[in-house]
Design a protein around this motif. Structure first.
Motif, PDB file in Angstrom:
ATOM      1  N   LEU A  81      -6.335  -5.834   5.516  1.00 42.57           N
ATOM      2  CA  LEU A  81      -5.529  -4.903   4.458  1.00 42.57           C
ATOM      3  C   LEU A  81      -5.945  -5.526   2.880  1.00 42.57           C
ATOM      4  O   LEU A  81      -5.436  -4.813   1.863  1.00 42.57           O
ATOM      5  N   GLY A  82      -6.396  -6.704   2.852  1.00 44.57           N
ATOM      6  CA  GLY A  82      -6.600  -7.284   1.458  1.00 44.57           C
ATOM      7  C   GLY A  82      -7.582  -6.412   0.461  1.00 44.57           C
ATOM      8  O   GLY A  82      -7.112  -6.044  -0.523  1.00 44.57           O
ATOM      9  N   LEU A  83      -8.633  -6.079   1.255  1.00 45.37           N
ATOM     10  CA  LEU A  83      -9.568  -5.175   0.114  1.00 45.37           C
ATOM     11  C   LEU A  83      -9.019  -3.917  -0.053  1.00 45.37           C
ATOM     12  O   LEU A  83      -9.256  -3.121  -0.974  1.00 45.37           O
ATOM     13  N   ALA A  84      -8.344  -3.253   1.076  1.00 51.71           N
ATOM     14  CA  ALA A  84      -7.690  -1.939   0.806  1.00 51.71           C
ATOM     15  C   ALA A  84      -6.543  -2.063  -0.090  1.00 51.71           C
ATOM     16  O   ALA A  84      -6.520  -1.157  -1.056  1.00 51.71           O
ATOM     17  N   SER A  85      -5.954  -3.116  -0.174  1.00 50.58           N
ATOM     18  CA  SER A  85      -5.149  -3.528  -1.731  1.00 50.58           C
ATOM     19  C   SER A  85      -5.708  -3.422  -2.994  1.00 50.58           C
ATOM     20  O   SER A  85      -5.251  -2.990  -3.910  1.00 50.58           O
ATOM     21  N   VAL A  86      -6.931  -4.204  -2.755  1.00 50.62           N
ATOM     22  CA  VAL A  86      -7.479  -4.434  -4.117  1.00 50.62           C
ATOM     23  C   VAL A  86      -8.174  -2.751  -4.480  1.00 50.62           C
ATOM     24  O   VAL A  86      -7.954  -2.416  -5.771  1.00 50.62           O
ATOM     25  N   ARG A  87      -8.603  -2.025  -3.595  1.00 51.40           N
ATOM     26  CA  ARG A  87      -8.963  -0.618  -4.047  1.00 51.40           C
ATOM     27  C   ARG A  87      -7.681   0.239  -4.524  1.00 51.40           C
ATOM     28  O   ARG A  87      -7.781   0.768  -5.670  1.00 51.40           O
ATOM     29  N   SER A  88      -6.551   0.052  -4.040  1.00 50.27           N
ATOM     30  CA  SER A  88      -5.432   0.597  -4.400  1.00 50.27           C
ATOM     31  C   SER A  88      -4.918   0.235  -5.819  1.00 50.27           C
ATOM     32  O   SER A  88      -4.379   0.965  -6.704  1.00 50.27           O
ATOM     33  N   PRO A 109       3.272   8.654  -5.915  1.00 46.93           N
ATOM     34  CA  PRO A 109       2.809   9.351  -7.424  1.00 46.93           C
ATOM     35  C   PRO A 109       3.776   8.535  -8.483  1.00 46.93           C
ATOM     36  O   PRO A 109       3.160   8.571  -9.484  1.00 46.93           O
ATOM     37  N   ASP A 110       4.675   8.113  -8.226  1.00 47.32           N
ATOM     38  CA  ASP A 110       5.764   7.620  -9.355  1.00 47.32           C
ATOM     39  C   ASP A 110       5.447   6.172  -9.821  1.00 47.32           C
ATOM     40  O   ASP A 110       6.271   5.483 -10.071  1.00 47.32           O
ATOM     41  N   ALA A 111       4.607   5.618  -8.871  1.00 47.30           N
ATOM     42  CA  ALA A 111       4.183   4.263  -8.919  1.00 47.30           C
ATOM     43  C   ALA A 111       4.057   3.550 -10.350  1.00 47.30           C
ATOM     44  O   ALA A 111       3.365   4.329 -11.203  1.00 47.30           O
ATOM     45  N   VAL A 112       4.760   2.691 -10.721  1.00 52.11           N
ATOM     46  CA  VAL A 112       4.796   2.397 -12.385  1.00 52.11           C
ATOM     47  C   VAL A 112       4.042   0.889 -12.601  1.00 52.11           C
ATOM     48  O   VAL A 112       4.169   0.016 -12.079  1.00 52.11           O
ATOM     49  N   LEU A 113       3.251   1.197 -13.629  1.00 57.45           N
ATOM     50  CA  LEU A 113       2.353  -0.054 -13.935  1.00 57.45           C
ATOM     51  C   LEU A 113       3.025  -0.692 -15.305  1.00 57.45           C
ATOM     52  O   LEU A 113       3.320   0.023 -16.061  1.00 57.45           O
ATOM     53  N   HIS A 114       3.302  -2.062 -15.110  1.00 53.41           N
ATOM     54  CA  HIS A 114       3.499  -2.766 -16.481  1.00 53.41           C
ATOM     55  C   HIS A 114       2.387  -3.186 -17.014  1.00 53.41           C
ATOM     56  O   HIS A 114       2.198  -4.660 -16.805  1.00 53.41           O
ATOM     57  N   ARG A 115       1.617  -2.368 -17.883  1.00 55.63           N
ATOM     58  CA  ARG A 115       0.435  -2.993 -18.523  1.00 55.63           C
ATOM     59  C   ARG A 115       1.048  -4.058 -19.722  1.00 55.63           C
ATOM     60  O   ARG A 115       1.884  -3.612 -20.793  1.00 55.63           O
ATOM     61  N   MET A 124      -6.713  -0.981  -8.122  1.00 56.97           N
ATOM     62  CA  MET A 124      -7.803  -0.431  -9.235  1.00 56.97           C
ATOM     63  C   MET A 124      -7.670   1.093  -9.216  1.00 56.97           C
ATOM     64  O   MET A 124      -7.789   1.530 -10.517  1.00 56.97           O
ATOM     65  N   GLN A 125      -7.343   1.904  -8.088  1.00 56.09           N
ATOM     66  CA  GLN A 125      -6.914   3.222  -8.292  1.00 56.09           C
ATOM     67  C   GLN A 125      -5.729   3.366  -9.335  1.00 56.09           C
ATOM     68  O   GLN A 125      -5.708   4.395 -10.233  1.00 56.09           O
ATOM     69  N   MET A 126      -4.618   2.519  -9.101  1.00 55.46           N
ATOM     70  CA  MET A 126      -3.584   2.746 -10.013  1.00 55.46           C
ATOM     71  C   MET A 126      -3.913   2.327 -11.493  1.00 55.46           C
ATOM     72  O   MET A 126      -3.241   3.120 -12.220  1.00 55.46           O
ATOM     73  N   HIS A 127      -5.041   1.653 -11.850  1.00 55.10           N
ATOM     74  CA  HIS A 127      -5.258   1.348 -13.243  1.00 55.10           C
ATOM     75  C   HIS A 127      -6.159   2.352 -13.581  1.00 55.10           C
ATOM     76  O   HIS A 127      -6.833   2.418 -14.787  1.00 55.10           O
ATOM     77  N   LEU A 153       0.828  -1.119  -0.068  1.00 59.09           N
ATOM     78  CA  LEU A 153       0.037  -0.063   0.079  1.00 59.09           C
ATOM     79  C   LEU A 153       0.661   1.207   0.108  1.00 59.09           C
ATOM     80  O   LEU A 153       0.408   2.282  -0.916  1.00 59.09           O
ATOM     81  N   ALA A 154       2.189   1.147   0.722  1.00 61.39           N
ATOM     82  CA  ALA A 154       3.006   2.230   0.494  1.00 61.39           C
ATOM     83  C   ALA A 154       3.434   2.733  -0.708  1.00 61.39           C
ATOM     84  O   ALA A 154       3.431   3.683  -1.097  1.00 61.39           O
ATOM     85  N   ARG A 155       3.968   1.558  -1.217  1.00 63.39           N
ATOM     86  CA  ARG A 155       4.437   1.844  -2.636  1.00 63.39           C
ATOM     87  C   ARG A 155       3.280   2.262  -3.584  1.00 63.39           C
ATOM     88  O   ARG A 155       3.740   3.024  -4.519  1.00 63.39           O
ATOM     89  N   ALA A 156       2.218   1.761  -3.587  1.00 63.84           N
ATOM     90  CA  ALA A 156       1.136   2.010  -4.292  1.00 63.84           C
ATOM     91  C   ALA A 156       0.581   3.415  -4.351  1.00 63.84           C
ATOM     92  O   ALA A 156       0.244   3.992  -5.239  1.00 63.84           O
ATOM     93  N   GLU A 157       0.878   4.084  -3.214  1.00 67.02           N
ATOM     94  CA  GLU A 157       0.465   5.465  -2.954  1.00 67.02           C
ATOM     95  C   GLU A 157       1.515   6.350  -3.614  1.00 67.02           C
ATOM     96  O   GLU A 157       1.259   7.566  -3.495  1.00 67.02           O
TER      97      GLU A 157
END
Length: 202
Positions: free
Chosen positions: A167-174, A48-54, A176-179, A42-46
């Motif tokens: 924290l599982g569902l909080a991770s899911v929300r993060s 601003p420069d978190a990178v997605l490998h789509r 989805m927000q990243m995407h 969650l800390a990494r996901a928040e």
């Protein structure tokens, strides 16, 4: 952990007592490790420069791998995992797997024994949906707005071995927000349904 260990060290005990203590400690260490892993994620996901490998993901194949992974847990409760997904989604494969794994694990923990868990998909021109549905005791409406908050539990007494420490569902929300997407839940006497909404990308 400290209290149990200190108590055990106050006087000599049988091998069985020590083995029982160590088995209990291992279970707790595993729970703490999952919680720490989720907190770090969650800390990494928040950032601003978190990178997605789509990349394009064949949904049926990706979900089939998760069904294989959870097969043992499902068999223990007589639950059948039904992979009803198809189509291709452009997303980060590891993050998609993490989000779906959290939802499937929850469905297996809280769904009725000897019932199905369905993983379905629907892809339109503007949006891709992946849902995980189980039958079981419905989630009270009062809990739904806070379900994705960190450490929130509908009923702390229902905490089970292998859970995510709230924290599982909080991770899911993060994830989805990243995407640029979202996650929603609907729960009634018929089923509990979690749905991931992804914006479609070329």
């Amino acid at each position: 952990l400290m209290g149990q260990t200190e108590l055990a060290l106050r006087k000599p005990r049988s091998i069985d007592d020590y083995q029982t203590l160590l088995a209990s400690n291992v279970e707790e260490y595993q729970r703490l490790a999952r919680m720490i892993d989720n907190m770090l994620f969650l800390a990494r996901a928040e950032k601003p420069d978190a990178v997605l490998h789509r990349e394009p993901i064949a949904l049926h194949d990706a979900v089939a791998q998760l069904c294989d992974y959870f097969e043992g847990m499902a068999e223990e409760r007589g639950i059948t995992l039904l992979n009803e997904t198809d189509g291709t989604l452009v997303a980060d494969p590891q993050l998609l797997r993490r989000a779906l794994a959290n939802l499937i694990a929850n469905a297996l923990r809280y769904g009725n024994a000897d019932s199905p868990v369905r993983i379905k998909s629907k892809i339109t021109a503007n949006q891709a949906e992946i849902s995980v549905a189980n039958t079981g005791e419905p989630i009270n409406p009062e809990h739904l707005p806070r379900l994705f908050d960190r450490f929130y539990r509908c009923n702390p007494a229902r905490s089970q071995p292998g859970d995510s420490g709230g924290l599982g569902l909080a991770s899911v929300r993060s994830i989805m927000q990243m995407h640029g997407g979202s996650v929603h839940v609907h729960s009634d006497s018929a089923e509990t349904l979690f749905t991931l909404h992804f914006p479609v990308r070329d």
